[in-house]
Structures are given as structure tokens and as C-alpha cells.
Design an enzyme around this catalytic site. Structure first.
Site, PDB file in Angstrom:
ATOM      1  N   SER A  73       3.036  -1.738  10.179  1.00 42.16           N
ATOM      2  CA  SER A  73       4.091  -2.269  10.312  1.00 42.16           C
ATOM      3  C   SER A  73       5.230  -3.682  10.437  1.00 42.16           C
ATOM      4  O   SER A  73       6.192  -3.510  11.247  1.00 42.16           O
ATOM      5  CB  SER A  73       4.958  -1.884  12.510  1.00 42.16           C
ATOM      6  OG  SER A  73       4.623  -0.243  12.443  1.00 42.16           O
ATOM      7  N   GLU A 115      -4.953  -4.850  10.436  1.00 47.16           N
ATOM      8  CA  GLU A 115      -4.599  -3.627  10.949  1.00 47.16           C
ATOM      9  C   GLU A 115      -4.751  -2.823  12.164  1.00 47.16           C
ATOM     10  O   GLU A 115      -5.680  -2.035  12.337  1.00 47.16           O
ATOM     11  CB  GLU A 115      -4.340  -2.877   9.632  1.00 47.16           C
ATOM     12  CG  GLU A 115      -4.239  -3.017   7.847  1.00 47.16           C
ATOM     13  CD  GLU A 115      -3.421  -2.742   7.574  1.00 47.16           C
ATOM     14  OE1 GLU A 115      -2.682  -2.804   6.636  1.00 47.16           O
ATOM     15  OE2 GLU A 115      -4.437  -1.415   7.085  1.00 47.16           O
ATOM     16  N   HIS A 132      -9.728   1.073   4.631  1.00 42.49           N
ATOM     17  CA  HIS A 132      -8.595   1.595   5.861  1.00 42.49           C
ATOM     18  C   HIS A 132      -8.789   2.567   6.178  1.00 42.49           C
ATOM     19  O   HIS A 132      -9.181   3.955   6.617  1.00 42.49           O
ATOM     20  CB  HIS A 132      -7.099   2.225   4.666  1.00 42.49           C
ATOM     21  CG  HIS A 132      -6.447   2.185   5.143  1.00 42.49           C
ATOM     22  ND1 HIS A 132      -5.738   2.724   6.204  1.00 42.49           N
ATOM     23  CD2 HIS A 132      -4.830   1.236   5.441  1.00 42.49           C
ATOM     24  CE1 HIS A 132      -4.488   3.216   6.515  1.00 42.49           C
ATOM     25  NE2 HIS A 132      -3.905   1.530   6.234  1.00 42.49           N
ATOM     26  N   ASN A 140       0.625  -0.931   0.336  1.00 39.46           N
ATOM     27  CA  ASN A 140      -0.170  -0.512   0.080  1.00 39.46           C
ATOM     28  C   ASN A 140       1.158   0.995   0.088  1.00 39.46           C
ATOM     29  O   ASN A 140       1.640   1.594   0.830  1.00 39.46           O
ATOM     30  CB  ASN A 140      -0.789   0.110   1.370  1.00 39.46           C
ATOM     31  CG  ASN A 140      -2.234   1.399   1.662  1.00 39.46           C
ATOM     32  OD1 ASN A 140      -1.495   1.962   0.275  1.00 39.46           O
ATOM     33  ND2 ASN A 140      -1.882   1.357   2.218  1.00 39.46           N
ATOM     34  N   GLY A 195       2.022   2.235  10.534  1.00 33.86           N
ATOM     35  CA  GLY A 195       2.440   3.136  10.283  1.00 33.86           C
ATOM     36  C   GLY A 195       4.005   3.855  11.925  1.00 33.86           C
ATOM     37  O   GLY A 195       4.791   5.121  12.075  1.00 33.86           O
ATOM     38  N   LYS A 217       0.302   4.010  -0.517  1.00 29.81           N
ATOM     39  CA  LYS A 217      -0.373   5.532   0.088  1.00 29.81           C
ATOM     40  C   LYS A 217      -0.360   6.560  -0.708  1.00 29.81           C
ATOM     41  O   LYS A 217       0.523   6.541  -2.013  1.00 29.81           O
ATOM     42  CB  LYS A 217       0.141   5.749   1.915  1.00 29.81           C
ATOM     43  CG  LYS A 217      -0.210   4.107   2.471  1.00 29.81           C
ATOM     44  CD  LYS A 217      -0.261   4.869   4.414  1.00 29.81           C
ATOM     45  CE  LYS A 217      -0.053   3.092   5.140  1.00 29.81           C
ATOM     46  NZ  LYS A 217      -0.410   3.563   6.004  1.00 29.81           N
ATOM     47  N   GLU A 253      -7.347   4.940   7.802  1.00 30.49           N
ATOM     48  CA  GLU A 253      -6.591   6.618   7.002  1.00 30.49           C
ATOM     49  C   GLU A 253      -7.905   6.693   6.217  1.00 30.49           C
ATOM     50  O   GLU A 253      -8.435   8.155   7.072  1.00 30.49           O
ATOM     51  CB  GLU A 253      -5.401   6.410   6.280  1.00 30.49           C
ATOM     52  CG  GLU A 253      -4.514   6.624   7.880  1.00 30.49           C
ATOM     53  CD  GLU A 253      -3.526   5.748   7.084  1.00 30.49           C
ATOM     54  OE1 GLU A 253      -2.971   5.679   5.346  1.00 30.49           O
ATOM     55  OE2 GLU A 253      -2.140   5.145   7.575  1.00 30.49           O
TER      56      GLU A 253
HETATM   57  P1  PGA Z   1       2.484   0.776   7.445  1.00 23.99           P
HETATM   58  O1  PGA Z   1       1.086   1.011   6.821  1.00 23.99           O
HETATM   59  O2  PGA Z   1       3.047  -0.806   7.089  1.00 23.99           O
HETATM   60  O3  PGA Z   1       4.042   1.599   6.944  1.00 23.99           O
HETATM   61  O4  PGA Z   1       2.734   0.684   9.348  1.00 23.99           O
HETATM   62  C1  PGA Z   1       0.650  -0.714   6.997  1.00 23.99           C
HETATM   63  C2  PGA Z   1      -0.974   0.314   5.971  1.00 23.99           C
HETATM   64  O5  PGA Z   1      -1.600   0.731   6.332  1.00 23.99           O
HETATM   65  O6  PGA Z   1      -1.565  -0.527   5.016  1.00 23.99           O
END
Ligand code: PGA
Length: 263
Positions: A221, A176, A104, A10, A182, A12, A106
Site C-alpha cells: 500500500s 512486504e 511474492h 509490480n 493491496g 501484477k 501472492e
Molecule cells: P500494493 O502491492 O502496493 O498494491 O499494496 C504491493 C505488492 O504486492 O508488491
């Protein structure tokens, strides 16, 4: 039942035309020879054309382009019309996208997407024969309050209660935990496994067969150092990778770890 692992990147809100071309070319080289893991990347939709072109250019292995599928980070529920700024299932299909991330955290947070709206996106994807990658997971406060299972159940129920368990045939769930995204603070393999088993069990209450085949990715992460241990867990079928998917060598280590653990 053996489930084929899926590792998805992903990206982003990152990249450019040049970055997309370079990263896809590098991924093709790094992933050459991988056969035991499905791989997908979700660049920003702006760059799907560059990604598709880079995948299809045959300067290196033609085999590799077949193992990297394209995806998207979002989709709208409408197929066409006066919906300014939105992207439809048909548009994504036009670029060969297959795996579509919905729900997601976010988007749930910054765009106030509700469980009901996300369930409608799930329905739109099934209708279009695309693969929903449904993200679910609890916040840190919910985790500390012992609400992890209740939150995951509620997010799953929005789909289960409107579309039925069969909608999860061929679909993907990404667990997640919001506190792990992140932050560099991944869930431990045991923590993640416990929630994955709960998620599979929750689907199994409706249909054991659907629960047995559904891919449940862990996300939050995941990196080249912690992936292998996460994949030793029986209900972790792959990963949704943010930050580490922007570096081809790290992403390839994660893919190869899934291939090895699930062989
Ligand atoms: P990350 O993001 O691996 O940077 O923690 C995962 C995600 O949001 O899909």
C-alpha cells in the site's frame, strides 16, 4: 554507506498491449530528469516486448529510457525443456529484463511456492546474472502473534543457508507485510523501519559488508501520499509498488520522493 534507492512497479495481472505502451510513454515523460533513484517496472511477461519497444522509442527523452529498467514478476528454475507454462531466466534476458521478483506472497499463497523453491529461483537468477527481488513478510495472524522477525528470518535463511550471504551482493529484498498488500493499510514508517533494521541485522550476522549494500524495499500500500515519510527511514531503500504503479503520476511522485529523501 550510501545506497542508491530503487522503486519498482509490480503491475501484477493488469494491462494490455495498448495500456503497456501508454503507461510506459507516460512514465518516460513523468520521470524525465530523475537521476537519484533507480526505477524498474514489472509488467506481465506477455507485455515485456511492448514495454521494451516503448522504452526504446526515441520520441521523447533518450535519458529517461535508461533510468527505467525492465523486470518480471516471476521466473522458473529451469532454463529450457519440457516445463509447460514456465518462463526462463534466458527468456527474460532476451527482453532486457533485469530485476526479477521472486517469493511474492501472492505466489507463496496461490501457487504454494515454498521457501526452498524460492531459494532455487534465487540461485537461478544469480547464475544468469539477473537481480533477484526477494519478497518476504508476515501475515496478519503472524504479526499479531509476534512472529514477524521469526518469519522474515526463516524466509531469508532459505537463501542464506543454501547460497551464503554473498548471494545478497547486488540483490534486493522487498519487505512486504502480507496484511499491507493491496489493503490500503500500509505499515507505519516506524513499524517498517524496525523490521528493515532487523532484516539488515540478520544479514549482517553473516556479513556486515553485504548487509550494508543490500537494498531493502518496503512494499504494501505504498502510494503518493505515504511514500515520502516511509523513505525518511534509514533502512528503507525504496519501494515495491503494486496498485500505485499503474498510474504514472502517482508512481512518479513515489520515485521523486525516494530521490529527494536519499539525496
Ligand atoms: P500494493 O502491492 O502496493 O498494491 O499494496 C504491493 C505488492 O504486492 O508488491
Amino acid at each position: 554507506m550510501a545506497r542508491r534507492p530503487l522503486v519498482m512497479g509490480n503491475w501484477k495481472l493488469n494491462g494490455s498491449k495498448a495500456f503497456t505502451k501508454a503507461l510506459v510513454e507516460e512514465l518516460k515523460r513523468e520521470l524525465d530528469g530523475v537521476t537519484g533513484c533507480d526505477v524498474a517496472i514489472a509488467p506481465p511477461v506477455m507485455y515485456l516486448a511492448e514495454a521494451e519497444a516503448a522504452l526504446n522509442s526515441c520520441e521523447c527523452s533518450c535519458q529517461t529510457k535508461q533510468i527505467i529498467a525492465l523486470g518480471s514478476q516471476n521466473v522458473d528454475v529451469n532454463v529450457s525443456g519440457a516445463f509447460t507454462g514456465d518462463i526462463s531466466t534466458e527468456m527474460l534476458k532476451d527482453f532486457g529484463a533485469k530485476y526479477i521478483i521472486i517469493g511474492h506472497s501472492e505466489r507463496r499463497t496461490y501457487h504454494k511456492e515454498s521457501d526452498e523453491f524460492i531459494a532455487k529461483k534465487f540461485a537461478a537468477l544469480k547464475q544468469a546474472d539477473l537481480v533477484p527481488v526477494l519478497c518476504i513478510g508476515e501475515t496478519e495472524a503472524e504479526n499479531e502473534a509476534g512472529q514477524t522477525e521469526a518469519v522474515c528470518a526463516k524466509q531469508l535463511d532459505a537463501v542464506l543457508n543454501t547460497l551464503g550471504a554473498d548471494a545478497f551482493n547486488g540483490a534486493v529484498i522487498a519487505y512486504e507485510p502480507v496484511w499491507a498488500i493491496g489493503t490500503g493499510k500500509s505499515a507505519t514508517p516506524a513499524q517498517a523501519q524496525a523490521v528493515h533494521a532487523f532484516i539488515r541485522g540478520h544479514i549482517a550476522k553473516h556479513s556486515q559488508a553485504v548487509a550494508d549494500q543490500v537494498i531493502i524495499q518496503y512494499g504494501g500500500s505504498v502510494n503518493d501520499a505515504n511514500a515520502a515519510e516511509l523513505f525518511t527511514q534509514p533502512d528503507i531503500d525504496g519501494a515495491l509498488v503494486g496498485g500505485a504503479s499503474l498510474k504514472a503520476p502517482a508512481f512518479a511522485v513515489i520515485v521523486k520522493a525516494a530521490e529527494k529523501a536519499k539525496a
